[in-house]
Design a protein around this motif. Structure first.
Motif, PDB file in Angstrom:
ATOM      1  N   VAL A  90       0.757  -1.120  -0.033  1.00 56.36           N
ATOM      2  CA  VAL A  90      -0.069  -0.076   0.157  1.00 56.36           C
ATOM      3  C   VAL A  90       0.918   1.252   0.037  1.00 56.36           C
ATOM      4  O   VAL A  90       1.845   1.364   0.832  1.00 56.36           O
ATOM      5  CB  VAL A  90      -0.982  -0.067   1.250  1.00 56.36           C
ATOM      6  N   VAL A  91       0.730   2.158  -0.964  1.00 58.97           N
ATOM      7  CA  VAL A  91       1.498   3.422  -0.907  1.00 58.97           C
ATOM      8  C   VAL A  91       0.282   4.515  -0.653  1.00 58.97           C
ATOM      9  O   VAL A  91      -0.669   4.590  -1.088  1.00 58.97           O
ATOM     10  CB  VAL A  91       1.800   3.572  -2.430  1.00 58.97           C
ATOM     11  N   ALA A  92       0.798   5.496   0.270  1.00 57.40           N
ATOM     12  CA  ALA A  92       0.027   6.580   0.443  1.00 57.40           C
ATOM     13  C   ALA A  92       0.002   7.788  -0.540  1.00 57.40           C
ATOM     14  O   ALA A  92       0.730   7.796  -1.308  1.00 57.40           O
ATOM     15  CB  ALA A  92       0.529   7.453   1.529  1.00 57.40           C
ATOM     16  N   GLY A  93      -1.090   7.947  -0.980  1.00 53.52           N
ATOM     17  CA  GLY A  93      -1.536   9.100  -1.998  1.00 53.52           C
ATOM     18  C   GLY A  93      -1.057  10.442  -1.604  1.00 53.52           C
ATOM     19  O   GLY A  93      -1.156  10.863  -0.426  1.00 53.52           O
ATOM     20  N   PRO A  94      -1.345  11.464  -2.732  1.00 55.67           N
ATOM     21  CA  PRO A  94      -1.269  13.023  -2.187  1.00 55.67           C
ATOM     22  C   PRO A  94      -2.318  13.497  -1.178  1.00 55.67           C
ATOM     23  O   PRO A  94      -1.901  14.246  -0.272  1.00 55.67           O
ATOM     24  CB  PRO A  94      -1.579  13.795  -3.548  1.00 55.67           C
ATOM     25  N   GLY A 126      -1.184   6.339   9.245  1.00 57.04           N
ATOM     26  CA  GLY A 126      -2.080   5.783   9.860  1.00 57.04           C
ATOM     27  C   GLY A 126      -2.619   4.544   9.344  1.00 57.04           C
ATOM     28  O   GLY A 126      -2.092   4.044   8.528  1.00 57.04           O
ATOM     29  N   THR A 127      -3.644   3.923   9.935  1.00 60.46           N
ATOM     30  CA  THR A 127      -4.149   2.577   9.451  1.00 60.46           C
ATOM     31  C   THR A 127      -5.254   2.547   8.399  1.00 60.46           C
ATOM     32  O   THR A 127      -6.043   3.463   8.707  1.00 60.46           O
ATOM     33  CB  THR A 127      -4.752   1.677  10.665  1.00 60.46           C
ATOM     34  N   VAL A 128      -5.019   2.046   7.460  1.00 60.68           N
ATOM     35  CA  VAL A 128      -6.113   2.278   6.235  1.00 60.68           C
ATOM     36  C   VAL A 128      -6.571   0.755   6.049  1.00 60.68           C
ATOM     37  O   VAL A 128      -5.807  -0.315   6.530  1.00 60.68           O
ATOM     38  CB  VAL A 128      -5.414   2.611   4.999  1.00 60.68           C
ATOM     39  N   GLU A 129      -7.765   0.574   5.477  1.00 56.33           N
ATOM     40  CA  GLU A 129      -8.266  -0.941   5.287  1.00 56.33           C
ATOM     41  C   GLU A 129      -8.296  -1.107   3.505  1.00 56.33           C
ATOM     42  O   GLU A 129      -8.902  -0.261   3.003  1.00 56.33           O
ATOM     43  CB  GLU A 129      -9.504  -0.922   5.713  1.00 56.33           C
ATOM     44  N   GLU A 151       4.522   7.145   9.092  1.00 59.85           N
ATOM     45  CA  GLU A 151       4.812   8.573   8.767  1.00 59.85           C
ATOM     46  C   GLU A 151       6.584   8.470   8.042  1.00 59.85           C
ATOM     47  O   GLU A 151       7.217   7.687   8.321  1.00 59.85           O
ATOM     48  CB  GLU A 151       5.170   9.384   9.966  1.00 59.85           C
ATOM     49  N   GLY A 152       6.278   9.113   6.913  1.00 63.32           N
ATOM     50  CA  GLY A 152       7.613   9.050   6.034  1.00 63.32           C
ATOM     51  C   GLY A 152       8.336   7.836   5.287  1.00 63.32           C
ATOM     52  O   GLY A 152       9.084   7.843   4.432  1.00 63.32           O
ATOM     53  N   MET A 153       7.266   6.757   5.328  1.00 60.72           N
ATOM     54  CA  MET A 153       7.557   5.780   4.627  1.00 60.72           C
ATOM     55  C   MET A 153       6.829   5.654   3.299  1.00 60.72           C
ATOM     56  O   MET A 153       5.590   6.053   3.365  1.00 60.72           O
ATOM     57  CB  MET A 153       7.158   4.413   5.386  1.00 60.72           C
ATOM     58  N   PRO A 154       7.492   5.476   2.147  1.00 53.54           N
ATOM     59  CA  PRO A 154       6.963   5.496   0.844  1.00 53.54           C
ATOM     60  C   PRO A 154       5.682   4.573   0.835  1.00 53.54           C
ATOM     61  O   PRO A 154       4.793   4.516  -0.002  1.00 53.54           O
ATOM     62  CB  PRO A 154       8.005   5.148  -0.137  1.00 53.54           C
ATOM     63  N   ALA A 155       5.769   2.973   1.346  1.00 52.95           N
ATOM     64  CA  ALA A 155       4.795   2.199   1.077  1.00 52.95           C
ATOM     65  C   ALA A 155       5.124   0.976   2.230  1.00 52.95           C
ATOM     66  O   ALA A 155       6.191   1.096   2.850  1.00 52.95           O
ATOM     67  CB  ALA A 155       5.445   1.385  -0.065  1.00 52.95           C
ATOM     68  N   GLU A 156       3.897   0.512   2.257  1.00 56.93           N
ATOM     69  CA  GLU A 156       3.964  -0.546   3.470  1.00 56.93           C
ATOM     70  C   GLU A 156       3.472  -1.878   3.164  1.00 56.93           C
ATOM     71  O   GLU A 156       2.720  -1.837   1.971  1.00 56.93           O
ATOM     72  CB  GLU A 156       3.151  -0.418   4.704  1.00 56.93           C
ATOM     73  N   GLN A 157       4.084  -3.030   3.344  1.00 56.04           N
ATOM     74  CA  GLN A 157       3.514  -4.415   2.827  1.00 56.04           C
ATOM     75  C   GLN A 157       2.592  -4.956   3.646  1.00 56.04           C
ATOM     76  O   GLN A 157       2.474  -4.561   4.787  1.00 56.04           O
ATOM     77  CB  GLN A 157       4.933  -5.484   2.557  1.00 56.04           C
ATOM     78  N   PHE A 158       1.841  -6.034   3.216  1.00 50.52           N
ATOM     79  CA  PHE A 158       0.723  -6.742   4.044  1.00 50.52           C
ATOM     80  C   PHE A 158       0.736  -8.061   3.419  1.00 50.52           C
ATOM     81  O   PHE A 158       0.958  -8.476   2.120  1.00 50.52           O
ATOM     82  CB  PHE A 158      -0.482  -5.797   3.797  1.00 50.52           C
TER      83      PHE A 158
END
Length: 170
Positions: free
Chosen positions: A93-97, A102-105, A132-139
């Motif tokens: 998951v990558v945060a957009g603009p 935080g936690t997303v689903e 915060e500051g991370m470009p992407a998170e794995q799941f």
């Protein structure tokens, strides 16, 4: 080879030297089934998911987060007349603009379909914490309760993918 024909063990014909034993699932203590385990199929458009801010559908500046599926796997077991499959999906998951830490689903659906018949379908929310500051998170998403009649194992199709819902539909 002829000795295998008189054996009380039918596997001796296919594997006369003994050799490799069937894998045993440690949870159920039953043999893992490989030959009839349906392959996982990703339907067109279900490997990616974008969540937009309210009223911003299609606007790249309004993307809260985007998710993608990178790999899938499954393990099948037969118990009585039921096949039970453990499905695992990995992705990121990558945060957009318009997103923030935080936690997303992300909505992941697993479905087993034979012809026009839905044998199993479940839509679940997979929580992913974006730091915060991370470009992407794995799941890693896991559903160990995919069950349907074992007689359908050879003809059923196993689908996995993102599905924005609604959650009360098959």
């Amino acid at each position: 080879m002829i000795a295998g024909c008189t054996s009380s063990d039918p596997r001796a014909v296919l594997n006369p030297g003994g050799g490799q034993q069937a894998a045993i699932d440690p949870v159920t203590n039953s043999e893992v089934v490989q030959g009839t385990c349906p392959q996982i199929i990703l339907r067109e458009g279900t490997a990616y998911y974008s969540k937009f801010a309210k009223g911003g559908d299609g606007d790249p500046a309004k993307i809260i987060h985007q998710a993608s599926i990178s790999d899938t796997t499954r393990q099948c077991r037969i118990s009585g007349d039921q096949m039970t499959i453990t499905v695992a999906v990995s992705g990121r998951v990558v945060a957009g603009p318009a997103g923030k830490a935080g936690t997303v689903e992300v909505p992941v659906r697993v479905a087993v379909i034979e012809g026009e018949n839905v044998l199993y379908s479940e839509l679940q929310k997979q929580p992913v914490t974006i730091l915060e500051g991370m470009p992407a998170e794995q799941f890693i998403f896991t559903n160990a309760n995919v069950s349907f009649p074992a007689a359908s194992a050879r003809t059923a199709k196993l689908y996995v993918g993102f599905d924005p819902g609604p959650y009360n539909t098959p």
